[in-house]
Design a protein around this motif. Structure first.
Motif, short mmCIF file in Angstrom:
data_model
loop_
_atom_site.label_atom_id
_atom_site.label_comp_id
_atom_site.label_asym_id
_atom_site.label_seq_id
_atom_site.Cartn_x
_atom_site.Cartn_y
_atom_site.Cartn_z
N THR A 114 47.49 17.43 13.92
CA THR A 114 47.44 15.97 14.12
C THR A 114 46.24 15.54 14.96
O THR A 114 46.17 14.40 15.39
CB THR A 114 48.73 15.47 14.80
OG1 THR A 114 48.79 15.96 16.16
CG2 THR A 114 49.96 15.93 14.04
N ILE A 115 45.28 16.45 15.18
CA ILE A 115 44.18 16.14 16.10
C ILE A 115 43.37 14.94 15.62
O ILE A 115 42.93 14.11 16.43
CB ILE A 115 43.27 17.37 16.31
CG1 ILE A 115 42.33 17.16 17.50
CG2 ILE A 115 42.51 17.72 15.04
CD1 ILE A 115 43.02 17.14 18.83
N ASP A 116 43.18 14.79 14.31
CA ASP A 116 42.43 13.64 13.81
C ASP A 116 43.18 12.34 14.05
O ASP A 116 42.58 11.31 14.40
CB ASP A 116 42.13 13.81 12.32
CG ASP A 116 41.14 14.93 12.03
OD1 ASP A 116 40.39 15.30 12.96
OD2 ASP A 116 41.13 15.44 10.90
N GLU A 117 44.49 12.38 13.88
CA GLU A 117 45.29 11.19 14.15
C GLU A 117 45.23 10.84 15.64
O GLU A 117 45.18 9.65 16.00
CB GLU A 117 46.74 11.44 13.74
CG GLU A 117 46.94 11.64 12.25
CD GLU A 117 48.37 12.05 11.94
OE1 GLU A 117 49.27 11.73 12.75
OE2 GLU A 117 48.59 12.69 10.89
N GLN A 118 45.24 11.87 16.48
CA GLN A 118 45.14 11.62 17.92
C GLN A 118 43.81 10.94 18.26
O GLN A 118 43.77 10.01 19.06
CB GLN A 118 45.26 12.94 18.68
CG GLN A 118 46.62 13.61 18.58
CD GLN A 118 46.61 14.97 19.25
OE1 GLN A 118 45.96 15.18 20.27
NE2 GLN A 118 47.34 15.92 18.68
N PHE A 119 42.74 11.41 17.63
CA PHE A 119 41.45 10.79 17.91
C PHE A 119 41.43 9.33 17.44
O PHE A 119 40.88 8.46 18.12
CB PHE A 119 40.31 11.56 17.25
CG PHE A 119 38.98 10.88 17.44
CD1 PHE A 119 38.38 10.85 18.69
CD2 PHE A 119 38.35 10.24 16.38
CE1 PHE A 119 37.17 10.21 18.89
CE2 PHE A 119 37.14 9.58 16.57
CZ PHE A 119 36.55 9.57 17.83
#
Length: 200
Positions: A171-176
């Motif tokens: 989910t790192i892209d969503e977090q960014f």
């Protein structure tokens, strides 16, 4: 006779082979088939050689970001592209060459002065974009340098090597995207009320 760039190239290869703990000037000299005295004519010590390798790597990160900072065009779009480029550069090195990524991170931890200069350079690049946004009336901030540093720190989870394990989170892209939304909203210029302030 090898040039400084030849020596730095050889040092990177030796670091890749032996790691920063075991690499020494004699190994680099042997890789170039020269005496260790030849290396010392360019670099005064092992520490100076390691610092030069670290500086060159950080400059590779800085160059494409500096180009974005100097461009014309909408400040918000450039800010997003600047952050995307910084993040993708770090992530690609870690993914494609994890040994060197770990080596560079270890060297950078030992070269705090060089890293401080690097961070200052990056913040200055961000500040230039923020200033352009101020001039265009799209960023409503009082202090461009402080704002740039805050943006850099707010996004550190996505580009600081110490956070590299977090980059594997699916989910790192969503977090960014969530952080970017907050950053963008925080920078936006507020529209003045046409009717003026409400009476008390």
């Amino acid at each position: 006779m090898p040039t400084q760039e030849d020596i730095l190239d050889a040092t990177e290869e030796v670091l890749r082979r032996y790691g920063p703990e075991k690499t020494n000037v004699v190994d680099v000299a042997r890789a170039l088939d020269v005496s260790h005295g030849t290396i010392y004519r360019h670099f005064s010590s092992k520490a100076a050689l390691r610092d030069a390798v670290t500086r060159r790597w950080l400059q590779r990160v800085e160059r494409p970001l500096a180009a974005i900072s100097r461009e014309g065009g909408p400040a918000e779009e450039r800010l997003r592209r600047w952050l995307d480029t910084l993040i993708s550069t770090k992530h690609e090195v870690r993914r494609n060459d994890p040994e060197m990524f770990a080596t560079y991170y270890q060297l950078a931890q030992e070269a705090t002065g060089i890293v401080d200069q690097h961070v200052t350079e990056l913040v200055d690049q961000l500040a230039a974009i923020v200033v352009d946004g101020q001039k265009a009336g799209v960023f409503n901030v009082a202090d461009a340098e402080r704002t740039a540093r805050a943006v850099f720190q707010a996004t550190a989870r996505f580009h600081h090597p110490a956070q590299a394990d977090a980059w594997d989170d699916p989910t790192i892209d969503e977090q960014f995207e969530a952080v970017w939304h907050l950053v963008r909203r925080g920078l936006e210029a507020t529209e003045p009320s046409e009717s003026g302030p409400r009476p008390a």
